[in-house]
Design an enzyme around this catalytic site. Structure first.
Site, short mmCIF file in Angstrom:
data_model
loop_
_atom_site.label_atom_id
_atom_site.label_comp_id
_atom_site.label_asym_id
_atom_site.label_seq_id
_atom_site.Cartn_x
_atom_site.Cartn_y
_atom_site.Cartn_z
N TYR A 173 0.85 -1.19 0.00
CA TYR A 173 0.00 0.00 0.00
C TYR A 173 0.89 1.25 0.00
CZ TYR A 173 -2.75 -3.73 2.18
OH TYR A 173 -3.34 -4.94 2.48
N GLU A 235 1.44 -15.02 3.05
CA GLU A 235 2.27 -14.51 1.94
C GLU A 235 3.73 -14.91 2.09
OE1 GLU A 235 -1.29 -11.76 2.07
OE2 GLU A 235 0.06 -12.65 3.55
N ASP A 284 -1.10 7.90 -10.37
CA ASP A 284 -1.27 6.46 -10.20
C ASP A 284 -1.06 5.68 -11.48
OD1 ASP A 284 -1.91 4.19 -8.58
OD2 ASP A 284 -3.23 5.49 -7.43
#
Length: 483
Positions: A173, A235, A284
């Protein structure tokens, strides 16, 4: 042997001619982005900036910006090799007899070797800073684009725990740096980090949750935060599977979280459950700025790092960028998972211009009326694939990686009123065209050949192809034609 850490991968890239060192001083404020853009557009190498202006810490970018570098990251000749390993484990069925059980033992033993291993300390603890000694501006954190709200950490591994089950989650993030010791935490609504935040806040609105952030690790571990694995799969275990060795994890200094022992930089701290702050704008991967929004705030209490850390970062913006190649690798590697759930799927493609969630092309082996629509709805129910704005379903004999062929055959196979389907559902937070944030419409196009059982009563024409005998005759005389 797995890469020991990020710097071993840097040496490998350099040896393979896939990395260039830049000794000129370049500013992390916009300038490094512009250099990276020009190199990316030229399909150039990874870049190691030895002297980012204002920092003693070198910066690594465009690390995974090609298919070859993604293959080097996973230590394979082709991404299909990783997909093949995943397929091998998915194919393990319930053994029927003693011989089948014996054949399964090596795979079961290998699976057991992937679990993360806790160690007392690691290189990430070489230097430790607490409290007022913490200064995020010691690192060459990028401001990538002119309208960005500030500098952003763009390649973090963010560690949290589910407040109800205690299970670890790792996500990637972006983090806007507000000052020396606080950042934003861009937990989008549908992400696991956001779910942890909501559950903890429901139980104790005035509380806080611990958070740890690792920046830079061996390639498989560094990429683990972006992999679309099920929420109940660790993960770090999957990173161990990819690197064929367990990830060594070390306890944090200030909380009970663990981080990769080989990390270059670790940020430890907490997020208050009653605190939000304006984050953004941010240039972005859509090619547009994502707008300002209210997000949680990360307070950094402690920083640890290697003696001479490398700051790993990435630039996102108008496609294609480095993240396209990371996304392409995910597409290739996880195709067996999708095929296991839906065996009729032959192949999947997500063009760079579709920026992951805007366009997915799916080739299927059609078996019954409405099969294409079944696949559309199935994809809209799959994890991160639920955000896909447009799905185009074609027949199995279409080369979906040849976008010219896809456009040609799609437009020739569809009747717009009959073959276009609209549905409503969750959308990517970054989709600025959606009627509401996180919610909007999606479109599915059935571009398969239509059958009589689907109400199509006209004959479907054959595709024009030259016969093999004529092609062979021309092959035989081709050199004499001097063409």
């Amino acid at each position: 042997m797995a890469y020991r850490d990020l710097r071993e991968f840097v040496r490998k890239l350099e040896k393979e001619g896939e990395l260039t060192r830049i000794r000129t001083e370049v500013d992390p404020n916009l300038e490094i982005t512009e250099v990276t853009q020009r190199v990316m557009r030229a399909k150039g190498p990874a870049l190691f900036f030895e002297k980012p202006r204002g920092s003693r810490v070198p910066l690594l970018v465009n690390t995974f910006g090609s298919v070859r570098r993604m293959c080097l990251a996973f230590e394979v000749g082709a991404l299909d090799e990783v997909a093949g390993r995943i397929r091998g484990f998915l194919d393990m069925q319930s053994p029927q007899g003693l011989f089948d059980k014996i054949k399964m033992l090596p795979k079961l033993a290998e699976l057991g070797s992937f679990f993360p291993k806790t160690v007392k300390t690691g290189d990430c603890k070489d230097v430790r800073r607490h409290g007022k000694d913490v200064n995020l501006f010691d690192f060459p954190i990028l401001k990538c684009w002119p309208q960005d709200g500030g500098r952003f950490i763009t390649f973090p591994l963010v560690f949290t725990r589910n407040p109800e089950t205690g299970k670890r989650n790792v996500g990637m993030y972006r983090m806007q740096v507000y000052d020396e010791r606080t950042t934003g935490m861009h937990w989008q609504t549908q992400k696991h980090g956001a779910e942890h935040f909501r559950r903890a806040r429901a139980a104790n609105p005035e509380g806080r949750i611990p958070v740890a952030v690792a920046i830079g690790a061996d390639p498989a571990t560094a990429l683990a935060g972006m992999l679309p694995i099920p929420p109940d799969l660790d993960e770090m275990m999957f990173a161990g599977f990819l690197r064929r060795e367990p990830v060594e994890m070390v306890p944090c200094e200030t909380n009970d979280l663990e981080v990769p022992a080989n990390a270059e930089i670790v940020l430890e701290g907490y997020v208050n459950l009653n605190e939000m702050r304006t984050e953004g704008p941010f240039g972005d991967h859509t090619g547009f700025y994502s707008l300002e929004g209210e997000f949680p705030v990360f307070h950094v209490e402690c920083v640890t790092h290697k003696k001479d850390p490398i700051y790993l970062t990435t630039v996102v913006g108008p496609p294609p960028q480095e993240d396209f190649y990371m996304g392409y690798a995910v597409e290739r590697v996880f195709l067996p998972v999708m095929k296991m759930q839906y065996p009729e799927i032959v192949d999947v493609a997500m063009p760079a211009e579709g920026i992951f969630h805007n366009l997915m092309i799916v080739a299927i082996r059609k078996s019954y009326p409405g099969h294409a629509r079944k696949i559309m709805n199935a994809i809209w129910s799959l994890g991160q694939a639920m955000f896909t704005k447009v799905i185009v379903v074609v027949d199995h004999d279409v080369d979906i990686h040849n976008y010219g062929e896809v456009v040609w055959k799609t437009l020739c196979a569809m009747d717009p009123e009959r073959d276009v389907q609209f549905v409503f559902g969750p959308m990517d937070t970054l989709d600025h065209a959606a009627r509401m944030q996180d919610y909007g419409s999606k479109m599915g196009i059935d571009a398969t050949r239509k059958w009589a059982s689907e109400g199509f009563t006209r004959p479907w024409p054959d595709e024009i192809r030259m016969d093999e005998l004529t092609k062979a005759k021309i092959d035989a005389i081709w050199k004499t034609l001097a063409l």
